[in-house]
Design an enzyme around this catalytic site. Structure first.
Site, mmCIF file in Angstrom:
data_model
loop_
_atom_site.group_PDB
_atom_site.id
_atom_site.type_symbol
_atom_site.label_atom_id
_atom_site.label_comp_id
_atom_site.label_asym_id
_atom_site.label_seq_id
_atom_site.Cartn_x
_atom_site.Cartn_y
_atom_site.Cartn_z
ATOM 1 C CG ASP A 1 8.103 -28.041 137.352
ATOM 2 O OD1 ASP A 1 8.414 -27.437 138.397
ATOM 3 O OD2 ASP A 1 6.935 -28.100 136.924
ATOM 4 C CB SER B 1 3.724 -18.527 140.599
ATOM 5 O OG SER B 1 2.885 -19.585 141.020
#
Ligand code: S3P
Length: 434
Positions: A319, A167
């Site tokens: 995404d 992340s």
């Protein structure tokens, strides 16, 4: 709560100036806010997420002015932030909340950060745990897992942390916490997320050493650092991906997205679309500032299903999975998505919300804990449907792409969710379909 109705257009043609990259826009404001001097940021993303970051930096005493997509930041220096007089509202933006929590954890001030209902339901233990391990004082609901988060900042000593998930928000939060610290920070483990923070801090004169297995940041010892960094933000590949899929699936299409960020940590969707059979050409590859960019053209293609999986691929397209699911829904054959459990922690649970949308479009999928399997229609028009964005910008745009190959009208409720990352999306769609 706007509702938009769409019908499949005859053709799609155009050259699209995709708005500035969201990750880079946030970082350009936050990092320049603690720089020693002024910077000009051009082609800044004026989406709600990045505007929330500007508002928060102003509340921290930083002089930020904006004229359209040009932003000027007068850096306050690493020790010049002001304690905010009120709660910092990060809106829908996980990047704002997490990067600022990290930055403020290493600053001698008290702050409370919160956001909208979606952000307040997203997991924050992923930053709170590692920041606490470095000695930071943070708290929040459910022992720090949910915002509002309270940060009692202090000067940190650095240390070592092994990242358990890939992340960039977590990685960046830790690097920012260490920036005003007294000793080096070493990160190991899953450091293989988007690397805009490392690139930009290096360009600002910060000593960030990146190896394949570790990142080490040494806080600056001289007060001229960080230098301010003026830049033009490249186009956002996560926004361009909607047009890439649109052009690939529509039978009469050619779309070009100039000057899009082609940082390898962001180009997984291009790799997958190529593997699906998409006709893609890339021109003018060059470096703009510290980021590689290029002009991407995609035209009508016949797509087939693929496997989208693996720890080395998923962080590079996380995404883009909602819109890749639309490509798969119209492709020939099966697509399997695995290793993408992070989708469950996005603006919505994107495994559940994408599967529900696909069902309404006539595509049966099998959701799993970390992805889904589905069989594409093989180029047969998708069903007309009434779809909902659930306030998730990327869902609203994925449904719009589905509408380009649907047999009947698609309506999208809460369509203005696109303002989070792509305020001009509907206008651009109208222009290229004209
Ligand atoms: C981002 C990192 C990614 C991405 C998000 C933006 C960033 O999230 O999904 O849209 O700017 O650092 P994670 O860090 O949770 O993977």
């Amino acid at each position: 709560m706007a509702t938009i109705s769409l019908q499949a257009p005859q053709a799609l043609r155009g050259i699209i100036d995709v708005p500035g990259d969201k990750s880079i826009s946030h970082r350009a404001v936050i990092f320049n806010a603690v720089a020693e001097g002024s910077a000009q940021i051009d082609h800044f993303l004026t989406g709600a997420d990045c505007l929330a970051t500007i508002d928060c930096m102003r509340a921290l005493g930083v002089d930020v002015s904006r004229d359209g997509d040009r932003v000027r930041v007068v850096g306050a220096g690493l020790r010049g932030l002001r304690e905010p007089a009120a709660v910092l509202d990060c809106g829908n933006s996980g990047t704002t909340l997490r990067l600022l929590s990290g930055l403020l954890a290493g600053q001698p001030l008290f702050a409370i950060l919160t956001g909208d209902a979606s952000l307040r339901a997203r997991p924050q233990q992923r930053i709170v745990g590692p920041l606490r391990a470095l000695g930071a004082h943070l708290d929040g609901r459910r022992n720090g897992d949910l915002a509002p988060l309270a940060v009692r900042g202090r000067t940190l000593e650095g240390g070592h942390y092994a990242l358990p998930i890939a992340s960039a928000q977590v990685k960046s939060a830790l690097l920012l916490a260490a920036l005003a610290g007294t000793g080096p920070l070493k990160l190991t483990g899953r450091i293989d997320s988007r690397d805009h923070t490392e690139r930009m801090l290096s360009a600002m004169g910060i000593d960030v050493q990146v190896r394949s297995d570790a990142i080490t940041l040494h806080p600056p010892t001289h007060p001229v650092f960080p230098y301010p960094l003026s830049l033009r933000v490249p186009g956002d590949p996560s926004s361009a991906a909607f047009w890439w899929v649109a052009a690939a699936i529509h039978p009469d299409a050619e779309l070009t997205t100039p000057a899009v960020c082609l940082n390898p940590s962001r180009t997984g969707a291009l790799d997958v679309l190529r593997a699906m059979g998409a006709k893609i050409s890339i021109q003018n590859e060059r470096l703009e500032g510290s980021e590689p960019v290029g002009d991407v053209t995609v035209s009508s293609s016949t797509l087939h299903g693929v496997e989208i999986a693996g720890a080395d691929l998923i962080p590079r397209l996380i995404d883009e999975i909602p819109v890749l699911a639309i490509a798969a829904a119209y492709a020939h054959g099966d697509t399997v998505i695995r290793d993408a459990q992070e989708l469950r922690a996005k603006e919505t649970d994107r495994i559940a919300t994408v599967a529900a949308g696909l069902a309404a479009l006539g595509i049966h999928s099998e959701p799993t804990a970390d992805g889904m399997g589905l069989t594409g229609s093989g180029g047969v028009a998708l069903h007309g449907a009434a779809l909902h964005s659930h306030g998730d910008h990327r869902l609203a745009m994925a449904w719009a792409v589905a509408a380009l190959v649907a047999q009947d009208t698609i309506t999208i409720n809460d369509a203005d969710a696109v303002t989070v990352s792509y305020p001009t999306f509907w206008e651009t769609l109208r222009q290229i379909a004209a």
